[in-house]
Design an enzyme around this catalytic site. Structure first.
Site, PDB file in Angstrom:
ATOM      1  N   TRP A 291       0.789  -1.158   0.045  1.00  0.00           N
ATOM      2  CA  TRP A 291       0.056   0.089  -0.100  1.00  0.00           C
ATOM      3  C   TRP A 291       0.780   1.088   0.049  1.00  0.00           C
ATOM      4  CZ3 TRP A 291      -4.275  -1.163  -2.121  1.00  0.00           C
ATOM      5  CH2 TRP A 291      -4.592  -2.170  -1.872  1.00  0.00           C
TER       6      TRP A 291
ATOM      7  N   ASP B 259      -1.762   6.979   5.843  1.00  0.00           N
ATOM      8  CA  ASP B 259      -2.882   6.032   5.486  1.00  0.00           C
ATOM      9  C   ASP B 259      -2.946   5.037   6.662  1.00  0.00           C
ATOM     10  OD1 ASP B 259      -4.579   3.856   4.481  1.00  0.00           O
ATOM     11  OD2 ASP B 259      -3.195   3.338   2.997  1.00  0.00           O
TER      12      ASP B 259
ATOM     13  N   LYS C   3     -12.513  -1.646   6.005  1.00  0.00           N
ATOM     14  CA  LYS C   3     -11.555  -2.302   6.802  1.00  0.00           C
ATOM     15  C   LYS C   3     -12.062  -2.270   8.337  1.00  0.00           C
ATOM     16  CE  LYS C   3      -8.963  -2.923   3.435  1.00  0.00           C
ATOM     17  NZ  LYS C   3      -7.780  -2.220   2.971  1.00  0.00           N
TER      18      LYS C   3
HETATM   19  C1  LIG Z   1      -7.213  -1.814   1.608  1.00  0.00           C
HETATM   20  C2  LIG Z   1      -6.241  -0.792   1.574  1.00  0.00           C
HETATM   21  C3  LIG Z   1      -6.019   0.080   0.774  1.00  0.00           C
HETATM   22  C4  LIG Z   1      -6.979   0.188  -0.598  1.00  0.00           C
HETATM   23  O1  LIG Z   1      -8.096   0.762  -0.352  1.00  0.00           O
HETATM   24  P1  LIG Z   1      -9.285   0.991  -1.468  1.00  0.00           P
HETATM   25  O2  LIG Z   1     -10.142   1.630  -0.464  1.00  0.00           O
HETATM   26  O3  LIG Z   1      -9.649  -0.367  -2.211  1.00  0.00           O
HETATM   27  O4  LIG Z   1      -8.677   1.855  -2.462  1.00  0.00           O
HETATM   28  C5  LIG Z   1      -5.055   1.104   0.910  1.00  0.00           C
HETATM   29  N1  LIG Z   1      -4.175   1.072   2.121  1.00  0.00           N
HETATM   30  C6  LIG Z   1      -4.562   0.375   3.075  1.00  0.00           C
HETATM   31  C7  LIG Z   1      -3.596   0.417   4.276  1.00  0.00           C
HETATM   32  C8  LIG Z   1      -5.398  -0.690   2.923  1.00  0.00           C
HETATM   33  O5  LIG Z   1      -5.635  -1.535   3.688  1.00  0.00           O
END
Ligand SMILES: *Cc1c(COP(=O)(O)O)cnc(C)c1O
Length: 360
Positions: free
Chosen positions: A101, A171, A195
């Protein structure tokens, strides 16, 4: 009705109480005679929903007034581009590579400028967080970027990096609302909600207000400029009304659990059950260096691919679903977000213990 224990990395479990409330509200939300799915986003009743959701997340995370809370679409992936588009002035930033990510975010930013890898844990399959105390940050960098909890590899930062005065962008998709964080330490902190917060379709972006300007990269789409949505309280265009409403219910559920300090305690207790089991097991082994272990995503392996596959299949049959690990780590991964009850982890550990004895 038999609900399974869903260990998926995302979309993931939601609190059963919240799902029941959604069901009860489905045909007639609070006497409006409509479902939130059918409602105009310009109606008073939806305006109350989004305002209350914002007030509740501000309360939960202790978000100061000089930060905006944006409810956006497009997932975390869209912010991989929006972040450089809104923050690039010198068109240069530093990224810490702790896995897919973080690396995807860096690659996306490099389409718009220079995205420098400041440190990496690729040498050991991202099983630790690199030293971030003295990174090669240069004066012309617009920000420093991290992925604070690495969903795939199951690592989490113990301490935030020393950014040498630069903005920190984080993030937090897979640790959103799992524990308190100090928002004032960040310029931008954001995540997709699927999540740990709600149904896929909302990305919450918490951004310091002075960073929300018209001074964005040339060619930035209207929808990717934070100011577009900030000026309209996230109602510039049609928002995902129902998803925001469910996030709002989750915020209220979290407040009822006692807020983020209480949920952190609960999450620590829950993760400890699984890590303690892994640490004594002769069959299963955690893949992360203990000091960087995530509270949310727990990868583990047996060391034998066929046995891993057998475990995943038998676990699913027993009601423990989505335990297959990400292809880059292999083995298994149990994602144990806020809504996973302690009993879910206790029962998983009992199942693992039984499997270990049967396959000794
Ligand atoms: C799942 C995830 C993403 C991607 O998220 P989307 O909403 O599918 O674009 C990005 N960063 C992390 C840490 C994730 O767990």
């Amino acid at each position: 009705m038999a609900r399974v224990y869903n260990f998926s990395a995302g979309p993931a479990m939601l609190p059963e109480e919240v799902l029941k409330e959604c069901a009860a509200d489905m045909l007639d939300y609070k006497g409006s005679g409509q479902s939130v799915m059918e409602m105009s986003h310009r109606s008073k009743v939806f305006d109350d929903i989004i305002k209350e959701a914002e007030a509740d997340i501000r309360d939960l995370m202790n978000i100061p007034d000089d930060y905006a809370v944006l409810f956006l679409q497009g997932g975390a992936w869209t912010q991989f581009s929006a972040i450089p588009m809104n923050l690039f002035k010198n068109k240069k930033a530093g990224y810490i590579n702790t896995g897919n990510w973080a690396n995807n975010a860096r690659k996306e930013a490099s389409r718009y400028g220079e995205a420098v890898e400041l440190a990496s844990s690729a040498d050991k399959t991202y099983s630790y967080i690199p030293d971030v105390s003295d990174l090669p940050i240069t004066d012309d960098m617009d920000y420093v970027y991290i992925c604070q909890n690495n969903t795939i590899y199951g690592t989490k930062y113990k301490e935030l990096p020393n950014t040498k005065g630069k903005l920190l962008v984080s993030d937090v998709s897979s640790m959103f609302l799992s524990e308190p964080i100090d928002v004032t330490k960040y310029g931008v902190v954001y995540g997709g909600v699927q999540k740990n917060v709600g149904p896929a379709g909302v990305t919450i972006v918490i951004v310091r207000k002075d960073l929300i300007t018209d001074d964005v990269l040339e060619g930035t789409p209207t929808m990717l400029k934070w100011k577009t949505q900030a000026d309209k309280d996230s109602l510039f265009n049609t928002p995902p009304c129902w998803n925001i409403y469910v996030c709002g219910l989750v915020f209220k559920w979290l407040k009822k659990q006692g807020g983020l300090e209480a949920i952190k305690k609960h999450n620590e207790e829950k993760a400890k059950i699984l890590y303690d089991f892994l640490d004594q097991s002769k069959l299963f082994k955690g893949t992360v260096e203990p000091e960087y272990r995530s509270l949310m995503n727990v990868p583990f392996v047996t060391g034998d691919k066929d046995l891993d596959a057998k475990f995943v299949a038998e676990a699913a049959e027993a009601g423990f679903v989505n335990l297959k690990g990400h292809r880059s780590v292999g083995g298994m991964r149990a994602s144990i977000y806020n809504a996973m009850p302690i009993e879910g982890v206790q029962k998983l550990v009992e199942f693992m213990d039984k499997f270990e004895k049967e396959n000794a």
